[in-house]
Design a protein around this motif. Structure first.
Motif, PDB file in Angstrom:
ATOM      1  N   ASN A   1       7.286  15.901  -0.096  1.00  0.00           N
ATOM      2  CA  ASN A   1       5.935  16.027  -0.292  1.00  0.00           C
ATOM      3  C   ASN A   1       5.103  15.663   0.776  1.00  0.00           C
ATOM      4  O   ASN A   1       4.968  14.667   1.098  1.00  0.00           O
ATOM      5  CB  ASN A   1       5.785  14.946  -1.637  1.00  0.00           C
ATOM      6  CG  ASN A   1       4.358  15.110  -2.256  1.00  0.00           C
ATOM      7  OD1 ASN A   1       3.420  15.797  -1.499  1.00  0.00           O
ATOM      8  ND2 ASN A   1       4.115  14.636  -3.524  1.00  0.00           N
ATOM      9  N   ALA A   2       4.312  16.897   1.080  1.00  0.00           N
ATOM     10  CA  ALA A   2       3.635  16.686   2.571  1.00  0.00           C
ATOM     11  C   ALA A   2       2.176  15.867   2.259  1.00  0.00           C
ATOM     12  O   ALA A   2       1.471  15.475   3.311  1.00  0.00           O
ATOM     13  CB  ALA A   2       3.045  18.041   2.900  1.00  0.00           C
ATOM     14  N   THR A   3       1.919  15.491   0.745  1.00  0.00           N
ATOM     15  CA  THR A   3       0.690  14.852   0.712  1.00  0.00           C
ATOM     16  C   THR A   3       0.789  13.481   0.732  1.00  0.00           C
ATOM     17  O   THR A   3      -0.021  12.394   0.683  1.00  0.00           O
ATOM     18  CB  THR A   3       0.152  15.144  -0.927  1.00  0.00           C
ATOM     19  OG1 THR A   3       1.033  14.670  -1.868  1.00  0.00           O
ATOM     20  CG2 THR A   3      -0.277  16.553  -0.834  1.00  0.00           C
ATOM     21  N   LEU A   4       2.132  12.850   0.727  1.00  0.00           N
ATOM     22  CA  LEU A   4       2.403  11.588   1.002  1.00  0.00           C
ATOM     23  C   LEU A   4       2.894  11.126   2.357  1.00  0.00           C
ATOM     24  O   LEU A   4       3.614  11.953   3.089  1.00  0.00           O
ATOM     25  CB  LEU A   4       3.447  10.969   0.102  1.00  0.00           C
ATOM     26  CG  LEU A   4       3.369  11.256  -1.604  1.00  0.00           C
ATOM     27  CD1 LEU A   4       4.601  10.911  -2.398  1.00  0.00           C
ATOM     28  CD2 LEU A   4       2.121  10.553  -2.007  1.00  0.00           C
ATOM     29  N   SER A   5       2.230  10.011   2.744  1.00  0.00           N
ATOM     30  CA  SER A   5       2.958   9.523   4.026  1.00  0.00           C
ATOM     31  C   SER A   5       3.143   7.869   4.286  1.00  0.00           C
ATOM     32  O   SER A   5       2.608   7.074   3.272  1.00  0.00           O
ATOM     33  CB  SER A   5       1.816  10.056   5.068  1.00  0.00           C
ATOM     34  OG  SER A   5       0.568   9.335   5.030  1.00  0.00           O
ATOM     35  N   ARG A   6       3.671   7.577   5.366  1.00  0.00           N
ATOM     36  CA  ARG A   6       4.175   6.175   5.320  1.00  0.00           C
ATOM     37  C   ARG A   6       3.824   5.873   6.800  1.00  0.00           C
ATOM     38  O   ARG A   6       4.351   6.628   7.731  1.00  0.00           O
ATOM     39  CB  ARG A   6       5.688   5.798   5.000  1.00  0.00           C
ATOM     40  CG  ARG A   6       5.959   4.477   4.950  1.00  0.00           C
ATOM     41  CD  ARG A   6       7.442   4.000   4.334  1.00  0.00           C
ATOM     42  NE  ARG A   6       8.250   4.734   4.916  1.00  0.00           N
ATOM     43  CZ  ARG A   6       9.154   4.303   5.892  1.00  0.00           C
ATOM     44  NH1 ARG A   6       8.932   2.960   6.257  1.00  0.00           N
ATOM     45  NH2 ARG A   6      10.169   4.987   6.264  1.00  0.00           N
ATOM     46  N   MET A   7       3.337   4.742   7.200  1.00  0.00           N
ATOM     47  CA  MET A   7       2.944   4.633   8.590  1.00  0.00           C
ATOM     48  C   MET A   7       3.252   3.053   8.708  1.00  0.00           C
ATOM     49  O   MET A   7       2.970   2.189   7.986  1.00  0.00           O
ATOM     50  CB  MET A   7       1.454   4.700   9.060  1.00  0.00           C
ATOM     51  CG  MET A   7       1.292   6.528   8.781  1.00  0.00           C
ATOM     52  SD  MET A   7      -0.651   6.782   8.779  1.00  0.00           S
ATOM     53  CE  MET A   7      -0.729   7.060   7.173  1.00  0.00           C
TER      54      MET A   7
ATOM     55  N   THR B   1      -5.047  14.609  -1.341  1.00  0.00           N
ATOM     56  CA  THR B   1      -5.432  15.548  -2.201  1.00  0.00           C
ATOM     57  C   THR B   1      -5.560  16.987  -1.910  1.00  0.00           C
ATOM     58  O   THR B   1      -6.091  17.277  -0.766  1.00  0.00           O
ATOM     59  CB  THR B   1      -6.264  14.944  -3.361  1.00  0.00           C
ATOM     60  OG1 THR B   1      -7.405  15.044  -2.783  1.00  0.00           O
ATOM     61  CG2 THR B   1      -5.992  13.525  -3.814  1.00  0.00           C
ATOM     62  N   ALA B   2      -5.788  17.899  -2.672  1.00  0.00           N
ATOM     63  CA  ALA B   2      -6.108  19.099  -2.599  1.00  0.00           C
ATOM     64  C   ALA B   2      -7.534  19.076  -2.285  1.00  0.00           C
ATOM     65  O   ALA B   2      -8.288  20.192  -1.735  1.00  0.00           O
ATOM     66  CB  ALA B   2      -5.645  19.956  -3.532  1.00  0.00           C
ATOM     67  N   VAL B   3      -8.463  18.287  -2.598  1.00  0.00           N
ATOM     68  CA  VAL B   3      -9.848  18.267  -2.546  1.00  0.00           C
ATOM     69  C   VAL B   3     -10.116  17.526  -1.297  1.00  0.00           C
ATOM     70  O   VAL B   3      -9.774  16.380  -1.022  1.00  0.00           O
ATOM     71  CB  VAL B   3     -10.583  17.335  -3.725  1.00  0.00           C
ATOM     72  CG1 VAL B   3     -11.971  17.298  -3.527  1.00  0.00           C
ATOM     73  CG2 VAL B   3     -10.061  17.969  -5.238  1.00  0.00           C
ATOM     74  N   LYS B   4     -10.921  18.310  -0.508  1.00  0.00           N
ATOM     75  CA  LYS B   4     -11.372  17.737   0.840  1.00  0.00           C
ATOM     76  C   LYS B   4     -12.092  16.321   0.779  1.00  0.00           C
ATOM     77  O   LYS B   4     -12.623  16.086  -0.290  1.00  0.00           O
ATOM     78  CB  LYS B   4     -12.287  18.640   1.479  1.00  0.00           C
ATOM     79  CG  LYS B   4     -12.820  18.404   3.003  1.00  0.00           C
ATOM     80  CD  LYS B   4     -13.590  19.298   3.527  1.00  0.00           C
ATOM     81  CE  LYS B   4     -14.211  18.857   4.747  1.00  0.00           C
ATOM     82  NZ  LYS B   4     -14.968  19.827   5.578  1.00  0.00           N
ATOM     83  N   ASN B   5     -11.612  15.375   1.735  1.00  0.00           N
ATOM     84  CA  ASN B   5     -12.128  14.125   1.806  1.00  0.00           C
ATOM     85  C   ASN B   5     -11.861  13.115   0.628  1.00  0.00           C
ATOM     86  O   ASN B   5     -12.646  12.207   0.394  1.00  0.00           O
ATOM     87  CB  ASN B   5     -13.537  14.134   2.230  1.00  0.00           C
ATOM     88  CG  ASN B   5     -13.845  14.708   3.609  1.00  0.00           C
ATOM     89  OD1 ASN B   5     -12.972  14.524   4.536  1.00  0.00           O
ATOM     90  ND2 ASN B   5     -15.138  15.499   3.709  1.00  0.00           N
ATOM     91  N   SER B   6     -10.788  13.487  -0.132  1.00  0.00           N
ATOM     92  CA  SER B   6     -10.291  12.536  -1.129  1.00  0.00           C
ATOM     93  C   SER B   6      -8.882  12.263  -1.072  1.00  0.00           C
ATOM     94  O   SER B   6      -8.099  13.114  -0.575  1.00  0.00           O
ATOM     95  CB  SER B   6     -10.482  13.370  -2.534  1.00  0.00           C
ATOM     96  OG  SER B   6     -11.498  13.517  -2.968  1.00  0.00           O
ATOM     97  N   ALA B   7      -8.649  10.865  -0.777  1.00  0.00           N
ATOM     98  CA  ALA B   7      -7.339   9.989  -0.549  1.00  0.00           C
ATOM     99  C   ALA B   7      -7.164   8.941  -0.896  1.00  0.00           C
ATOM    100  O   ALA B   7      -8.306   8.431  -1.307  1.00  0.00           O
ATOM    101  CB  ALA B   7      -7.111  10.422   0.948  1.00  0.00           C
ATOM    102  N   GLY B   8      -6.165   8.231  -0.845  1.00  0.00           N
ATOM    103  CA  GLY B   8      -5.989   6.875  -1.353  1.00  0.00           C
ATOM    104  C   GLY B   8      -4.691   6.204  -0.283  1.00  0.00           C
ATOM    105  O   GLY B   8      -4.181   7.211   0.130  1.00  0.00           O
ATOM    106  N   TYR B   9      -4.870   4.739  -0.283  1.00  0.00           N
ATOM    107  CA  TYR B   9      -3.711   4.140   0.665  1.00  0.00           C
ATOM    108  C   TYR B   9      -3.805   2.731   0.142  1.00  0.00           C
ATOM    109  O   TYR B   9      -4.631   2.238  -0.496  1.00  0.00           O
ATOM    110  CB  TYR B   9      -4.040   4.279   2.039  1.00  0.00           C
ATOM    111  CG  TYR B   9      -5.086   3.109   2.489  1.00  0.00           C
ATOM    112  CD1 TYR B   9      -4.535   2.018   3.238  1.00  0.00           C
ATOM    113  CD2 TYR B   9      -6.261   3.174   2.459  1.00  0.00           C
ATOM    114  CE1 TYR B   9      -5.016   1.050   3.610  1.00  0.00           C
ATOM    115  CE2 TYR B   9      -7.021   2.174   3.167  1.00  0.00           C
ATOM    116  CZ  TYR B   9      -6.599   1.127   3.668  1.00  0.00           C
ATOM    117  OH  TYR B   9      -7.388   0.199   4.084  1.00  0.00           O
TER     118      TYR B   9
END
Length: 163
Positions: free
Chosen positions: A53-59, A82-90
């Motif tokens: 899943n390219a929308t998930l990441s770990r850093m 997300t597919a919506v520009k400038n929408s994300a969570g962490y």
């Protein structure tokens, strides 16, 4: 006679409860809210978790704090776009090691952040009972702002003066 014993026990219990309440009030009065501010540098290193899943990441988080908080932190972050520009969570957890207001120790910060179409919302809170050494009893919240590429923090915290 039994009534007198019961009354004596009741007096002892009430006196003990009253004394404990007074001591708790004294402990509350021995702490005060303080503001710490400064700057920090952060390095994020992407971790390959072999997810499809390219929308998930770990850093991995590596920070250097300067100002009223002098120290370093190490932690981990999970993020999702997300597919919506400038929408994300962490979400993130980091352990801070350093000196805060002249007191040395470690504590843990918990992050929860979202961005809704460019509008950020962030909560960074001290994990309860995570303070060590001279930072035992630390509670608080940290605000993070980024101005002209520079990371700034404002840390509102309470530290029990009895520790």
């Amino acid at each position: 006679m039994k009534l007198r014993v019961i009354l004596n026990i009741l007096c002892v219990v009430l006196t003990t409860t009253f004394t404990m309440a007074q001591n708790a009030d004294k402990r509350k009065d021995s702490s005060m809210t303080v503001h710490a501010s400064g700057t920090f540098e952060v390095k994020l290193a992407s971790q390959n978790d072999k997810s499809e899943n390219a929308t998930l990441s770990r850093m991995i988080i590596d920070k250097q704090f300067h100002g009223d908080l002098e120290g370093v932190s190490k932690g981990q972050m999970l993020a999702a776009g997300t597919a919506v520009k400038n929408s994300a969570g962490y979400v993130a957890i980091e352990q801070v090691t350093g000196t805060l207001g002249g007191r040395k120790g470690t504590f843990i910060l918990q992050h929860s952040g979202t961005m809704t179409r460019g509008a950020p919302q962030l909560s960074v809170t001290v994990v309860p009972d995570s303070g060590t050494d001279q930072l035992v009893g630390l509670t608080g919240k940290m605000m993070i702002t980024i101005t002209d590429g520079k990371h700034l923090y404002d840390f509102e915290y309470t530290l029990d003066a009895t520790h």
